[in-house]
Write a protein that holds these residues in place. Structure first.
Motif, short mmCIF file in Angstrom:
data_model
loop_
_atom_site.label_atom_id
_atom_site.label_comp_id
_atom_site.label_asym_id
_atom_site.label_seq_id
_atom_site.Cartn_x
_atom_site.Cartn_y
_atom_site.Cartn_z
N PRO A 78 0.77 -1.24 0.00
CA PRO A 78 0.00 0.00 0.00
C PRO A 78 0.80 1.30 0.00
N ASP A 79 2.14 1.24 0.04
CA ASP A 79 2.92 2.49 0.02
C ASP A 79 2.83 3.13 -1.36
N CYS A 80 2.46 4.40 -1.39
CA CYS A 80 2.20 5.10 -2.64
C CYS A 80 2.85 6.47 -2.67
N ALA A 81 2.91 6.99 -3.88
CA ALA A 81 3.31 8.38 -4.09
C ALA A 81 2.38 8.98 -5.14
N LEU A 82 1.99 10.21 -4.91
CA LEU A 82 1.16 10.97 -5.84
C LEU A 82 2.01 12.12 -6.35
N LEU A 83 2.09 12.27 -7.65
CA LEU A 83 2.79 13.40 -8.25
C LEU A 83 1.78 14.19 -9.06
N ILE A 84 1.73 15.49 -8.82
CA ILE A 84 0.90 16.39 -9.61
C ILE A 84 1.84 17.38 -10.25
N GLN A 85 1.79 17.48 -11.56
CA GLN A 85 2.68 18.36 -12.32
C GLN A 85 1.84 19.29 -13.17
N ARG A 86 2.08 20.58 -13.05
CA ARG A 86 1.40 21.51 -13.94
C ARG A 86 2.12 21.51 -15.28
N THR A 87 1.35 21.48 -16.36
CA THR A 87 1.92 21.47 -17.70
C THR A 87 1.45 22.70 -18.46
N ARG A 88 1.99 22.88 -19.65
CA ARG A 88 1.55 24.02 -20.48
C ARG A 88 0.06 23.94 -20.79
N SER A 89 -0.46 22.72 -20.90
CA SER A 89 -1.86 22.57 -21.32
C SER A 89 -2.79 22.08 -20.21
N GLY A 90 -2.29 21.89 -18.99
CA GLY A 90 -3.16 21.42 -17.91
C GLY A 90 -2.40 20.73 -16.80
N LEU A 91 -2.69 19.43 -16.59
CA LEU A 91 -2.10 18.67 -15.49
C LEU A 91 -1.60 17.31 -15.95
N TYR A 92 -0.50 16.88 -15.33
CA TYR A 92 -0.02 15.50 -15.42
C TYR A 92 -0.06 14.98 -13.99
N SER A 94 0.32 11.32 -11.50
CA SER A 94 0.60 9.89 -11.44
C SER A 94 0.47 9.40 -10.00
N VAL A 95 0.03 8.16 -9.89
CA VAL A 95 -0.03 7.45 -8.61
C VAL A 95 0.88 6.24 -8.77
N THR A 96 1.89 6.15 -7.92
CA THR A 96 2.87 5.07 -7.97
C THR A 96 2.72 4.19 -6.75
N ASP A 97 2.76 2.87 -6.97
CA ASP A 97 2.74 1.93 -5.85
C ASP A 97 3.77 0.84 -6.13
N THR A 98 4.01 -0.01 -5.16
CA THR A 98 5.04 -1.04 -5.30
C THR A 98 4.49 -2.41 -5.67
N ASP A 99 3.22 -2.50 -6.02
CA ASP A 99 2.63 -3.75 -6.48
C ASP A 99 2.91 -3.88 -7.98
N PRO A 100 3.54 -4.97 -8.42
CA PRO A 100 3.89 -5.07 -9.83
C PRO A 100 2.73 -5.42 -10.77
#
Length: 152
Positions: A78-92, A94-100
């Motif tokens: 269940p360990d996760c990371a959320l990345l929110i990136q502002r882009t020229r046209s909106g948002l990028y 991602s949600v990362t977890d360690t489950d393959p």
């Protein structure tokens, strides 16, 4: 929020060449953390001026909620990371977890209490995908574009 550490990443690597930073949140995917993660997404999007009526806030919150709930229900790690990136046209985002295990998009059974998360994601975001992480895990990402203000 238990097990959560927020880090503003003004100096982190600019993933999409926008010249701006992003926001990174490490958290545990658990039912009690879904709401605080969603509220964090809303606050970040509003801070960047992309929320409000006609903005990207509601859609970003819905998509992130579906991804975090998926991890909480299905991931073995269940360990996760959320990345929110502002882009020229909106948002990028991602949600990362360690489950393959990769996520599976299913045609939802509308009488079921689950199984609609990725189906909703495909219908609400502009683009999305999955990137395997080494040595283990994956990132599920999506892109939201701001509505064009130019006449069609």
């Amino acid at each position: 929020m238990a097990g959560t550490k927020a880090v503003e990443t003004d100096g982190h690597r600019d993933l999409l060449g926008t010249g701006g930073g992003g926001f990174l949140l490490s958290f545990t995917a658990a039912p009690e953390n879904v709401r605080p993660v969603r509220e964090t997404v809303r606050a970040v999007v509003e801070t960047w001026g992309l929320g409000g009526p006609g903005g990207l806030g509601d859609t970003a919150c819905l998509a992130v909620t579906e991804l975090v709930v998926n991890v909480a229900r299905h991931a073995a790690a269940p360990d996760c990371a959320l990345l929110i990136q502002r882009t020229r046209s909106g948002l990028y985002v991602s949600v990362t977890d360690t489950d393959p295990r990769p996520p599976v998009v299913r045609e939802p059974d509308w009488d079921s209490e689950c199984g609609r998360g990725l189906f909703l994601l495909t219908r609400t975001v502009d683009e999305w995908g999955v990137v395997p992480r080494r040595p283990v895990g994956k990132s599920i990402w999506f892109v939201l574009r701001t509505p064009s203000t130019e006449p069609q």
